[in-house]
Design a protein around this motif. Structure first.
Motif, PDB file in Angstrom:
ATOM      1  N   GLU A 347       0.818  -1.209   0.000  1.00  0.00           N
ATOM      2  CA  GLU A 347       0.000   0.000   0.000  1.00  0.00           C
ATOM      3  C   GLU A 347       0.853   1.260   0.000  1.00  0.00           C
ATOM      4  N   ALA A 348       2.115   1.146   0.429  1.00  0.00           N
ATOM      5  CA  ALA A 348       2.975   2.319   0.578  1.00  0.00           C
ATOM      6  C   ALA A 348       4.080   2.358  -0.465  1.00  0.00           C
ATOM      7  N   ARG A 349       3.845   1.778  -1.626  1.00  0.00           N
ATOM      8  CA  ARG A 349       4.883   1.777  -2.665  1.00  0.00           C
ATOM      9  C   ARG A 349       5.021   3.123  -3.351  1.00  0.00           C
ATOM     10  N   SER A 350       3.982   3.938  -3.328  1.00  0.00           N
ATOM     11  CA  SER A 350       4.009   5.231  -3.999  1.00  0.00           C
ATOM     12  C   SER A 350       4.507   6.310  -3.043  1.00  0.00           C
ATOM     13  N   VAL A 351       5.391   7.179  -3.535  1.00  0.00           N
ATOM     14  CA  VAL A 351       5.918   8.257  -2.706  1.00  0.00           C
ATOM     15  C   VAL A 351       4.814   9.228  -2.312  1.00  0.00           C
ATOM     16  N   SER A 352       3.891   9.487  -3.218  1.00  0.00           N
ATOM     17  CA  SER A 352       2.799  10.403  -2.902  1.00  0.00           C
ATOM     18  C   SER A 352       1.906   9.848  -1.801  1.00  0.00           C
ATOM     19  N   ILE A 353       1.671   8.533  -1.824  1.00  0.00           N
ATOM     20  CA  ILE A 353       0.863   7.916  -0.772  1.00  0.00           C
ATOM     21  C   ILE A 353       1.557   8.038   0.576  1.00  0.00           C
ATOM     22  N   VAL A 354       2.866   7.794   0.595  1.00  0.00           N
ATOM     23  CA  VAL A 354       3.608   7.885   1.849  1.00  0.00           C
ATOM     24  C   VAL A 354       3.603   9.316   2.374  1.00  0.00           C
ATOM     25  N   ALA A 355       3.707  10.298   1.470  1.00  0.00           N
ATOM     26  CA  ALA A 355       3.715  11.699   1.899  1.00  0.00           C
ATOM     27  C   ALA A 355       2.373  12.126   2.481  1.00  0.00           C
ATOM     28  N   LEU A 356       1.277  11.625   1.907  1.00  0.00           N
ATOM     29  CA  LEU A 356      -0.052  12.025   2.369  1.00  0.00           C
ATOM     30  C   LEU A 356      -0.541  11.165   3.526  1.00  0.00           C
ATOM     31  N   TYR A 357      -0.217   9.874   3.503  1.00  0.00           N
ATOM     32  CA  TYR A 357      -0.729   8.939   4.510  1.00  0.00           C
ATOM     33  C   TYR A 357       0.428   8.134   5.098  1.00  0.00           C
ATOM     34  N   PRO A 358       1.284   8.762   5.910  1.00  0.00           N
ATOM     35  CA  PRO A 358       2.492   8.065   6.414  1.00  0.00           C
ATOM     36  C   PRO A 358       2.181   6.895   7.327  1.00  0.00           C
ATOM     37  N   TRP A 359       0.962   6.827   7.895  1.00  0.00           N
ATOM     38  CA  TRP A 359       0.651   5.702   8.782  1.00  0.00           C
ATOM     39  C   TRP A 359       0.575   4.368   8.048  1.00  0.00           C
ATOM     40  N   LEU A 360       0.560   4.390   6.724  1.00  0.00           N
ATOM     41  CA  LEU A 360       0.572   3.135   5.985  1.00  0.00           C
ATOM     42  C   LEU A 360       1.939   2.445   6.064  1.00  0.00           C
ATOM     43  N   LEU A 361       2.950   3.157   6.594  1.00  0.00           N
ATOM     44  CA  LEU A 361       4.267   2.550   6.791  1.00  0.00           C
ATOM     45  C   LEU A 361       4.391   1.862   8.145  1.00  0.00           C
ATOM     46  N   PHE A 362       3.348   1.896   8.960  1.00  0.00           N
ATOM     47  CA  PHE A 362       3.420   1.251  10.271  1.00  0.00           C
ATOM     48  C   PHE A 362       3.754  -0.239  10.191  1.00  0.00           C
ATOM     49  N   PRO A 363       3.344  -0.999   9.164  1.00  0.00           N
ATOM     50  CA  PRO A 363       3.715  -2.425   9.122  1.00  0.00           C
ATOM     51  C   PRO A 363       5.217  -2.682   9.085  1.00  0.00           C
ATOM     52  N   VAL A 364       6.022  -1.675   8.764  1.00  0.00           N
ATOM     53  CA  VAL A 364       7.468  -1.909   8.744  1.00  0.00           C
ATOM     54  C   VAL A 364       8.033  -1.944  10.162  1.00  0.00           C
ATOM     55  N   LEU A 365       7.336  -1.344  11.127  1.00  0.00           N
ATOM     56  CA  LEU A 365       7.852  -1.315  12.501  1.00  0.00           C
ATOM     57  C   LEU A 365       7.945  -2.711  13.120  1.00  0.00           C
ATOM     58  N   PRO A 366       6.900  -3.551  13.038  1.00  0.00           N
ATOM     59  CA  PRO A 366       7.071  -4.904  13.596  1.00  0.00           C
ATOM     60  C   PRO A 366       8.152  -5.712  12.886  1.00  0.00           C
ATOM     61  N   VAL A 367       8.371  -5.464  11.596  1.00  0.00           N
ATOM     62  CA  VAL A 367       9.452  -6.166  10.890  1.00  0.00           C
ATOM     63  C   VAL A 367      10.793  -5.811  11.524  1.00  0.00           C
ATOM     64  N   ILE A 368      11.008  -4.509  11.782  1.00  0.00           N
ATOM     65  CA  ILE A 368      12.278  -4.065  12.375  1.00  0.00           C
ATOM     66  C   ILE A 368      12.445  -4.625  13.782  1.00  0.00           C
ATOM     67  N   PHE A 369      11.393  -4.536  14.591  1.00  0.00           N
ATOM     68  CA  PHE A 369      11.495  -5.005  15.974  1.00  0.00           C
ATOM     69  C   PHE A 369      11.736  -6.514  16.046  1.00  0.00           C
ATOM     70  N   VAL A 370      11.064  -7.278  15.203  1.00  0.00           N
ATOM     71  CA  VAL A 370      11.237  -8.729  15.233  1.00  0.00           C
ATOM     72  C   VAL A 370      12.645  -9.118  14.797  1.00  0.00           C
ATOM     73  N   ILE A 371      13.168  -8.461  13.777  1.00  0.00           N
ATOM     74  CA  ILE A 371      14.517  -8.782  13.303  1.00  0.00           C
ATOM     75  C   ILE A 371      15.554  -8.446  14.368  1.00  0.00           C
ATOM     76  N   LEU A 372      15.416  -7.287  15.010  1.00  0.00           N
ATOM     77  CA  LEU A 372      16.347  -6.934  16.085  1.00  0.00           C
ATOM     78  C   LEU A 372      16.240  -7.912  17.249  1.00  0.00           C
ATOM     79  N   ALA A 373      15.012  -8.292  17.595  1.00  0.00           N
ATOM     80  CA  ALA A 373      14.828  -9.225  18.712  1.00  0.00           C
ATOM     81  C   ALA A 373      15.466 -10.574  18.410  1.00  0.00           C
TER      82      ALA A 373
END
Length: 389
Positions: A347-373
């Motif tokens: 859903e967040a592949r478009s730069v315009s989408i990320v600029a207008l609706y940054p909360w669509l990048l929230f799924p990347v946070l669990p990826v980062i936390f799980v990998i670090l853990a």
């Protein structure tokens, strides 16, 4: 010349009347005998000293327990849509309203159209206090596709909305979709590692223990596979899967691809270790006692470098999760109606989408936390299993 030394006196002598414990100095903090403890207990005592790894292990355990009861934890079902709240930003949870304690609640939302910027604008309605409900009855779901239920951990107020992480282009709750996506993304790493470890240990063990023509063929195959770039090979294998496959077959296919391409490094490490360990005296003793090759490899040789296997497992699982996320993000992995963290990030592949609706990048946070853990957990397990530590 007269002596100035003080006169000699007898020193008092005390005899301890208690029971003598010859292992008192070898006892741990919990009173267990260190020299009589099993290997697993020694690993556990060492692992507890690594605080960051212990915390990471607890968090990962909680995450894997959560995916069992996702239907109960998610406020909405994975495909529930609300067309009145498309691209709605996250709602804030409040406790006080006009100086009075109300409890956890959110304010209602009003939507207006900005015809200048051609976008929806949401504002909080301070007069509409929507108190959250806990352990409540909400949307009906089928638990693991079998039993029907409607009990949720948290629900919005009656005729209210609860979008703690916002909504997507179809008005679906991002938080609920992240929770459902965790079930796919976390389990695909475990299944992929199981496939990789079975291939790596079996093939590498046979090649290292027996050698000969089998070892020669395996090493040439490994060299060919490792010479091919991983991502293009992933894309090629994922692209040949038929488009009419069911979601379950696609899930199993991606898991098999990730495991099939990741066994080479482990197989080479197992082979090199077995080449050196098979010359040890205890291996010769096991052979003279009539032990078979499978027992010698599995019972005597593999445990000798368990620390390396544990570290490899904890580093391979996040690699599998990243591989699934990458393939799904590029549109060649899992596809709707399957929901994973990689699918959500499409859903967040478009730069315009990320600029207008940054909360669509929230799924990347669990990826980062799980990998670090997983990385911190791997460091702690590797140190705990190291016999020379």
């Amino acid at each position: 010349m007269t002596s100035t030394l003080p006169p000699q006196t007898d020193l008092p002598h005390y005899v301890h009347q208690g029971h003598f414990d010859p292992y008192a100095l070898e006892k741990g903090s919990e009173g267990s005998l260190i020299n009589q403890a099993s290997q697993l207990r020694l690993m556990w005592l060492r692992f507890k000293q690594h605080r960051l790894a212990l915390i990471s292990g607890i968090l990962l355990l909680i995450a894997y327990l959560m995916i069992v009861v996702v239907e109960f934890l998610a406020p909405y079902q994975v495909h529930t849509r609300n067309v009145d709240f498309i691209y709605a930003p996250p709602q804030a949870v409040h406790l006080f309203h006009e100086g009075e304690f109300v409890g956890p609640f959110v304010y209602g939302r009003k939507m207006t159209l900005d015809m200048v910027n051609l976008q929806r604008v949401y504002t909080d309605d301070r007069a509409d206090v929507q108190k959250l409900r806990f352990f409540c009855h909400g949307e009906t779901y089928r638990f693991w596709g079998m039993a029907e239920g409607n009990l949720h951990f948290v629900c919005p107020a009656e005729n209210g909305q609860l979008y703690l992480l916002g909504t997507d282009r179809l008005g679906r709750d991002v938080l609920s979709r992240i929770l459902y996506g965790a079930r796919i993304s976390l389990t695909i790493g475990l299944l992929g590692v199981a496939t990789s470890f079975i291939l790596g240990i079996v093939i590498g063990g046979i090649a290292g223990y027996w050698g000969g023509w089998f070892d020669l063929v395996v090493q040439r195959v490994i060299e060919v596979l490792q010479s091919i770039p991983s991502i293009p090979l992933w894309l090629a294998l994922a692209a040949i899967m038929p488009a009419d496959w069911s979601p379950l077959l696609i899930y199993l296919g991606i898991t098999f691809i990730l495991g099939l391409l990741d066994w080479t490094g482990l197989a080479r490490a197992v082979r090199s270790k077995l080449l050196s360990l098979r010359e040890e005296d205890y291996v010769l003793a096991a052979q003279l006692m009539g032990a078979g090759s499978a027992r010698i490899i599995g019972r005597h040789l593999i445990p000798g470098f368990m620390s390396h296997l544990i570290a490899s497992a904890t580093l391979t699982i996040p690699g599998m999760i990243l591989g699934e996320t990458t393939l799904s993000f590029l549109g060649l992995g899992l596809r709707p109606p399957i929901t994973s963290w990689g699918v959500l990030l499409t859903e967040a592949r478009s730069v315009s989408i990320v600029a207008l609706y940054p909360w669509l990048l929230f799924p990347v946070l669990p990826v980062i936390f799980v990998i670090l853990a997983f990385n911190f957990l791997g460091d702690g397990l590797r140190d705990a299993a190291d016999p020379y530590r």
